[in-house]
Design a protein around this motif. Structure first.
Motif, PDB file in Angstrom:
ATOM      1  N   SER A  52     -99.890  30.294  68.355  1.00 45.47           N
ATOM      2  CA  SER A  52     -99.839  30.624  66.928  1.00 45.47           C
ATOM      3  C   SER A  52     -98.389  30.644  66.458  1.00 45.47           C
ATOM      4  O   SER A  52     -97.488  30.997  67.218  1.00 45.47           O
ATOM      5  CB  SER A  52    -100.460  31.996  66.672  1.00 45.47           C
ATOM      6  OG  SER A  52    -101.806  32.007  67.068  1.00 45.47           O
ATOM      7  N   VAL A  53     -98.188  30.303  65.211  1.00 48.02           N
ATOM      8  CA  VAL A  53     -96.842  30.326  64.651  1.00 48.02           C
ATOM      9  C   VAL A  53     -96.359  31.772  64.593  1.00 48.02           C
ATOM     10  O   VAL A  53     -97.039  32.650  64.065  1.00 48.02           O
ATOM     11  CB  VAL A  53     -96.818  29.696  63.239  1.00 48.02           C
ATOM     12  CG1 VAL A  53     -95.451  29.858  62.598  1.00 48.02           C
ATOM     13  CG2 VAL A  53     -97.202  28.233  63.306  1.00 48.02           C
ATOM     14  N   SER A  54     -95.175  32.013  65.162  1.00 50.19           N
ATOM     15  CA  SER A  54     -94.625  33.369  65.167  1.00 50.19           C
ATOM     16  C   SER A  54     -93.436  33.510  64.229  1.00 50.19           C
ATOM     17  O   SER A  54     -92.913  34.598  64.051  1.00 50.19           O
ATOM     18  CB  SER A  54     -94.217  33.772  66.582  1.00 50.19           C
ATOM     19  OG  SER A  54     -93.187  32.931  67.060  1.00 50.19           O
ATOM     20  N   GLY A  55     -92.989  32.419  63.643  1.00 53.47           N
ATOM     21  CA  GLY A  55     -91.856  32.467  62.727  1.00 53.47           C
ATOM     22  C   GLY A  55     -91.091  31.163  62.761  1.00 53.47           C
ATOM     23  O   GLY A  55     -91.578  30.153  63.263  1.00 53.47           O
ATOM     24  N   SER A  56     -89.893  31.212  62.240  1.00 52.74           N
ATOM     25  CA  SER A  56     -89.020  30.043  62.208  1.00 52.74           C
ATOM     26  C   SER A  56     -87.719  30.379  62.919  1.00 52.74           C
ATOM     27  O   SER A  56     -87.245  31.517  62.857  1.00 52.74           O
ATOM     28  CB  SER A  56     -88.722  29.648  60.762  1.00 52.74           C
ATOM     29  OG  SER A  56     -87.704  28.670  60.713  1.00 52.74           O
ATOM     30  N   GLU A  57     -87.148  29.380  63.565  1.00 53.91           N
ATOM     31  CA  GLU A  57     -85.845  29.574  64.197  1.00 53.91           C
ATOM     32  C   GLU A  57     -84.767  29.858  63.161  1.00 53.91           C
ATOM     33  O   GLU A  57     -83.713  30.391  63.491  1.00 53.91           O
ATOM     34  CB  GLU A  57     -85.433  28.310  64.966  1.00 53.91           C
ATOM     35  CG  GLU A  57     -86.224  28.026  66.193  1.00 53.91           C
ATOM     36  CD  GLU A  57     -85.762  26.755  66.885  1.00 53.91           C
ATOM     37  OE1 GLU A  57     -84.624  26.304  66.643  1.00 53.91           O
ATOM     38  OE2 GLU A  57     -86.541  26.210  67.671  1.00 53.91           O
ATOM     39  N   LEU A  58     -85.016  29.499  61.924  1.00 53.00           N
ATOM     40  CA  LEU A  58     -83.991  29.544  60.885  1.00 53.00           C
ATOM     41  C   LEU A  58     -83.934  30.850  60.109  1.00 53.00           C
ATOM     42  O   LEU A  58     -83.013  31.059  59.334  1.00 53.00           O
ATOM     43  CB  LEU A  58     -84.220  28.390  59.901  1.00 53.00           C
ATOM     44  CG  LEU A  58     -84.302  27.002  60.533  1.00 53.00           C
ATOM     45  CD1 LEU A  58     -84.657  25.966  59.486  1.00 53.00           C
ATOM     46  CD2 LEU A  58     -83.015  26.659  61.240  1.00 53.00           C
ATOM     47  N   ILE A  59     -84.922  31.712  60.292  1.00 54.98           N
ATOM     48  CA  ILE A  59     -84.984  32.952  59.517  1.00 54.98           C
ATOM     49  C   ILE A  59     -85.088  34.136  60.471  1.00 54.98           C
ATOM     50  O   ILE A  59     -86.032  34.234  61.258  1.00 54.98           O
ATOM     51  CB  ILE A  59     -86.181  32.933  58.546  1.00 54.98           C
ATOM     52  CG1 ILE A  59     -86.024  31.769  57.574  1.00 54.98           C
ATOM     53  CG2 ILE A  59     -86.300  34.255  57.808  1.00 54.98           C
ATOM     54  CD1 ILE A  59     -87.196  31.551  56.668  1.00 54.98           C
ATOM     55  N   ALA A  60     -84.121  35.027  60.385  1.00 52.26           N
ATOM     56  CA  ALA A  60     -84.118  36.207  61.254  1.00 52.26           C
ATOM     57  C   ALA A  60     -85.322  37.088  60.948  1.00 52.26           C
ATOM     58  O   ALA A  60     -85.862  37.073  59.846  1.00 52.26           O
ATOM     59  CB  ALA A  60     -82.830  36.996  61.058  1.00 52.26           C
ATOM     60  N   ARG A  61     -85.718  37.834  61.961  1.00 50.18           N
ATOM     61  CA  ARG A  61     -86.833  38.766  61.818  1.00 50.18           C
ATOM     62  C   ARG A  61     -86.374  40.153  62.240  1.00 50.18           C
ATOM     63  O   ARG A  61     -85.526  40.281  63.121  1.00 50.18           O
ATOM     64  CB  ARG A  61     -87.987  38.333  62.712  1.00 50.18           C
ATOM     65  CG  ARG A  61     -88.649  37.076  62.222  1.00 50.18           C
ATOM     66  CD  ARG A  61     -89.651  36.608  63.210  1.00 50.18           C
ATOM     67  NE  ARG A  61     -88.960  35.601  64.021  1.00 50.18           N
ATOM     68  CZ  ARG A  61     -89.470  35.003  65.047  1.00 50.18           C
ATOM     69  NH1 ARG A  61     -90.650  35.310  65.465  1.00 50.18           N
ATOM     70  NH2 ARG A  61     -88.803  34.089  65.695  1.00 50.18           N
ATOM     71  N   PRO A  62     -86.947  41.179  61.657  1.00 51.41           N
ATOM     72  CA  PRO A  62     -86.544  42.530  62.071  1.00 51.41           C
ATOM     73  C   PRO A  62     -86.970  42.797  63.516  1.00 51.41           C
ATOM     74  O   PRO A  62     -88.042  42.372  63.939  1.00 51.41           O
ATOM     75  CB  PRO A  62     -87.288  43.441  61.099  1.00 51.41           C
ATOM     76  CG  PRO A  62     -88.426  42.627  60.589  1.00 51.41           C
ATOM     77  CD  PRO A  62     -87.983  41.195  60.634  1.00 51.41           C
ATOM     78  N   VAL A  63     -86.109  43.460  64.244  1.00 45.60           N
ATOM     79  CA  VAL A  63     -86.389  43.800  65.636  1.00 45.60           C
ATOM     80  C   VAL A  63     -86.150  45.292  65.801  1.00 45.60           C
ATOM     81  O   VAL A  63     -85.064  45.783  65.507  1.00 45.60           O
ATOM     82  CB  VAL A  63     -85.472  43.002  66.596  1.00 45.60           C
ATOM     83  CG1 VAL A  63     -85.682  43.441  68.030  1.00 45.60           C
ATOM     84  CG2 VAL A  63     -85.707  41.514  66.451  1.00 45.60           C
ATOM     85  N   THR A  64     -87.163  45.994  66.259  1.00 45.87           N
ATOM     86  CA  THR A  64     -87.017  47.433  66.484  1.00 45.87           C
ATOM     87  C   THR A  64     -87.114  47.787  67.959  1.00 45.87           C
ATOM     88  O   THR A  64     -86.719  48.874  68.356  1.00 45.87           O
ATOM     89  CB  THR A  64     -88.088  48.219  65.702  1.00 45.87           C
ATOM     90  OG1 THR A  64     -89.381  47.731  66.076  1.00 45.87           O
ATOM     91  CG2 THR A  64     -87.901  48.044  64.198  1.00 45.87           C
TER      92      THR A  64
END
Length: 186
Positions: A52-64
């Motif tokens: 499944s798509v988990s995001g894009s390499e180009l856009i940061a995601r929040p990491v906790t």
């Protein structure tokens, strides 16, 4: 040339330009990009272990989770539709609170020593997934401790994920998204 003939020529020229420049050229470029750069043309998507798509390499995601490398803070809460910086000056109390909160968060995650500015200040877009190699290496001991791994193993992973641009004098960097995915062996 009569007014009617001039008007007809203008409408035909407008229609032709609209067809070529507004439809045919964009479709051709999109098609060529899809063939020549298939990953980039489709958003540089990343996939989880289930495909499944988990995001894009180009856009940061929040990491906790302290088991992962932290990206730069985001002034837009990592919302790609609201890209932008905070526009807060260095003496603004809100900005200083954000920086102090980021420092405290990194310290809580186990980061010791000097903290690079990029780990506590958002990028201009608020979405930048890239960190300098130094900023990633600063986090390596904390990530290693949270994962019960050796620091050398985590540092080697950071070094293996360095990216060097073709532009001269541009420092090497690490994409936090791909680095975090590599931590899980994906």
């Amino acid at each position: 040339m009569t007014l009617r003939a001039s008007l007809r020529a203008a409408v035909v020229l407008f229609g032709g330009c609209l067809l070529v420049l507004g439809l045919l050229y964009p479709l051709a470029m999109t098609g060529i990009a899809g063939v020549v750069f298939p990953v980039q043309a489709h958003g540089s998507l990343m996939y989880d272990v289930n495909g499944s798509v988990s995001g894009s390499e180009l856009i940061a995601r929040p990491v906790t989770d302290p088991r992962y490398f932290q990206p730069r803070p985001s002034a837009v809460s990592y919302n790609a539709s609201a890209s932008g910086g905070s526009n807060l000056g260095p003496t603004n109390p809100v900005f200083l609170d954000q920086v102090n909160t980021s420092i405290a968060s990194l310290r809580d995650a186990g980061v010791t020593g000097p903290i690079p500015a990029e780990l506590v200040m958002a990028s201009a877009s608020g979405l930048d997934p890239d960190l300098s190699v130094e900023a990633a290496l600063v986090q390596a001991p904390a990530v290693a401790a949270a994962r019960n791994s050796s620091v050398d193993e985590i540092r080697a992973l950071v070094i293996a994920h360095r990216v060097t641009d073709l532009m001269p004098f541009h420092p090497e960097y690490v994409n936090v998204n791909t680095l975090n995915q590599a931590l899980d062996g994906r």
